[in-house]
Structure formats: structure tokens, C-alpha cells
Write an enzyme that holds these catalytic residues in place. Structure first.
Site, PDB file in Angstrom:
ATOM      1  N   LEU A 163     -29.639  24.265 -42.381  1.00 38.17           N
ATOM      2  CA  LEU A 163     -29.944  23.473 -43.573  1.00 38.17           C
ATOM      3  C   LEU A 163     -29.029  22.269 -43.762  1.00 38.17           C
ATOM      4  O   LEU A 163     -29.062  21.618 -44.802  1.00 38.17           O
ATOM      5  CB  LEU A 163     -29.929  24.378 -44.812  1.00 38.17           C
ATOM      6  CG  LEU A 163     -30.936  25.529 -44.742  1.00 38.17           C
ATOM      7  CD1 LEU A 163     -30.789  26.442 -45.944  1.00 38.17           C
ATOM      8  CD2 LEU A 163     -32.356  25.026 -44.601  1.00 38.17           C
ATOM      9  N   CYS A 164     -28.218  21.946 -42.754  1.00 40.76           N
ATOM     10  CA  CYS A 164     -27.369  20.759 -42.827  1.00 40.76           C
ATOM     11  C   CYS A 164     -28.191  19.500 -42.564  1.00 40.76           C
ATOM     12  O   CYS A 164     -29.052  19.485 -41.689  1.00 40.76           O
ATOM     13  CB  CYS A 164     -26.241  20.830 -41.800  1.00 40.76           C
ATOM     14  SG  CYS A 164     -24.905  21.894 -42.287  1.00 40.76           S
ATOM     15  N   HIS A 165     -27.871  18.465 -43.305  1.00 39.85           N
ATOM     16  CA  HIS A 165     -28.513  17.171 -43.080  1.00 39.85           C
ATOM     17  C   HIS A 165     -27.865  16.490 -41.870  1.00 39.85           C
ATOM     18  O   HIS A 165     -26.644  16.538 -41.730  1.00 39.85           O
ATOM     19  CB  HIS A 165     -28.324  16.266 -44.298  1.00 39.85           C
ATOM     20  CG  HIS A 165     -29.042  16.744 -45.507  1.00 39.85           C
ATOM     21  ND1 HIS A 165     -28.532  17.691 -46.343  1.00 39.85           N
ATOM     22  CD2 HIS A 165     -30.249  16.397 -46.009  1.00 39.85           C
ATOM     23  CE1 HIS A 165     -29.383  17.914 -47.327  1.00 39.85           C
ATOM     24  NE2 HIS A 165     -30.438  17.153 -47.153  1.00 39.85           N
ATOM     25  N   MET A 172     -19.118  20.811 -43.448  1.00 39.36           N
ATOM     26  CA  MET A 172     -19.638  21.585 -42.312  1.00 39.36           C
ATOM     27  C   MET A 172     -19.308  20.908 -40.986  1.00 39.36           C
ATOM     28  O   MET A 172     -19.051  21.584 -39.988  1.00 39.36           O
ATOM     29  CB  MET A 172     -21.144  21.810 -42.450  1.00 39.36           C
ATOM     30  CG  MET A 172     -21.512  22.678 -43.647  1.00 39.36           C
ATOM     31  SD  MET A 172     -20.614  24.245 -43.742  1.00 39.36           S
ATOM     32  CE  MET A 172     -21.109  25.023 -42.221  1.00 39.36           C
ATOM     33  N   GLU A 173     -19.277  19.592 -40.965  1.00 35.08           N
ATOM     34  CA  GLU A 173     -18.931  18.878 -39.738  1.00 35.08           C
ATOM     35  C   GLU A 173     -17.470  19.117 -39.366  1.00 35.08           C
ATOM     36  O   GLU A 173     -17.146  19.334 -38.194  1.00 35.08           O
ATOM     37  CB  GLU A 173     -19.229  17.384 -39.888  1.00 35.08           C
ATOM     38  CG  GLU A 173     -20.706  17.041 -39.847  1.00 35.08           C
ATOM     39  CD  GLU A 173     -21.516  17.464 -41.073  1.00 35.08           C
ATOM     40  OE1 GLU A 173     -22.752  17.454 -40.998  1.00 35.08           O
ATOM     41  OE2 GLU A 173     -20.923  17.808 -42.127  1.00 35.08           O
ATOM     42  N   ASP A 194     -12.416  29.349 -24.072  1.00 33.11           N
ATOM     43  CA  ASP A 194     -13.131  29.258 -22.796  1.00 33.11           C
ATOM     44  C   ASP A 194     -12.224  28.769 -21.673  1.00 33.11           C
ATOM     45  O   ASP A 194     -12.244  29.307 -20.565  1.00 33.11           O
ATOM     46  CB  ASP A 194     -14.332  28.319 -22.936  1.00 33.11           C
ATOM     47  CG  ASP A 194     -15.106  28.198 -21.635  1.00 33.11           C
ATOM     48  OD1 ASP A 194     -15.502  29.241 -21.072  1.00 33.11           O
ATOM     49  OD2 ASP A 194     -15.309  27.056 -21.167  1.00 33.11           O
TER      50      ASP A 194
END
Length: 158
Positions: free
Chosen positions: A75-77, A113-114, A128
Site C-alpha cells: 500500500l505504499c505510494h 517506509m523508504e 548475505d
């Protein structure tokens, strides 16, 4: 308690409409940690890691991750980011790495969120690149440190 913005009046998930919101300068800073064995940290510090330039690769991966946030979080733009930076510092006391990301945009919605995605992807990349030496690493404390801009104003972790 504040209503959850990603749910409509019927409780269905939806993408928030930000079309009527004025663009403002927005900034978010997030942080995370990768805890490892002292010998693993020494491999990176002494530039002896089996996969090469660990820090540079993880910082770049974090930036790339921030740019793909809308592809990963449903739901992130999608945002035209103005800036993303990722910094990874060695911390002998952990022992491990402290990952910090800053994201900035001028737009109608925030960049928390970014910033969090940048930190998460950088931490995963550290894992990793170092897993051959240390499978017991722990990714922890991924969190938002601060955000500014927008209707809800500024916020800083206390």
C-alpha cells in the site's frame, strides 16, 4: 487511538488517497543493527571478507531497496525520491554494524517506509555477504528514528 488509514469504513484494505494533499518537504531517518562475531567484524574491518567490498555493497543495496519500496510494501505510494543515503558503521562494542538511512522527498506522503526499507535491505545484504563466515548473525532494532514534514508534524524517537 488514531484510525488506521489503510482501512476504509467497511474495514477493507485500500491505498490512501493523497491526491488532495499539498506537497511538502519530508524526511525520515531509520536505523538497524547487525550483530556478529568479533571475527566477522574483523574480516570487514581488515578488508578480508570473502565476497569483497561488504560495506559499499550493502550501502548501495540499501539505496536500491528504498527506490523499490512501493514494489515491496503493497500500500505504499511510489515516490520520486529526492535523496536516499545509507551509512554503515562498524561498532566493536556490539560487535557488529549500525546501519542508518535517510530518505527525503517533496511530496504529499512521507518517506518512513523508504528509510526503513533501506535499512532492512542493507542489513540483509550484510548478512548475505558475511554468512559464509558467520551464520549466527542477528539483525535487530530496525526502527524509525525521526520523521519531519506533513500534516502529522515532526516526530523523534524518545
Amino acid at each position: 487511538m488514531t484510525a488506521l488509514t489503510h482501512l476504509d469504513s467497511g474495514g477493507r484494505v485500500h491505498m490512501v488517497d493523497v491526491g488532495d494533499k499539498a506537497p511538502t518537504a519530508r524526511r525520515a531517518v531509520a536505523e538497524g543493527r547487525v550483530i556478529c562475531a568479533p571475527a566477522t567484524l574483523a574480516l570487514v574491518r581488515d578488508d578480508q571478507a570473502p565476497k569483497g567490498a561488504v560495506i559499499t555493497t550493502a550501502e548501495l543495496a540499501g539505496i536500491m531497496g528504498a527506490k523499490r519500496t512501493a514494489d515491496l510494501i503493497p500500500l505504499c505510494h511510489p515516490l520520486g525520491l529526492d535523496k536516499v543515503s545509507v551509512t554503515i558503521d562498524l561498532d566493536e562494542a556490539l560487535p557488529g554494524f549500525v546501519v542508518t538511512a535517510e530518505a527525503r522527498v517533496s511530496g504529499p506522503t512521507g518517506v518512513e517506509m523508504e528509510a526503513l526499507t533501506a535499512v532492512s535491505v542493507a542489513c540483509l545484504t550484510l548478512y548475505d555477504m558475511l554468512k559464509a563466515a558467520d551464520r549466527g548473525m542477528v539483525i535487530s532494532q530496525v526502527r524509525l528514528l525521526s520523521k519531519s514534514g506533513g500534516r502529522s508534524g515532526d516526530w523523534t524517537v524518545s
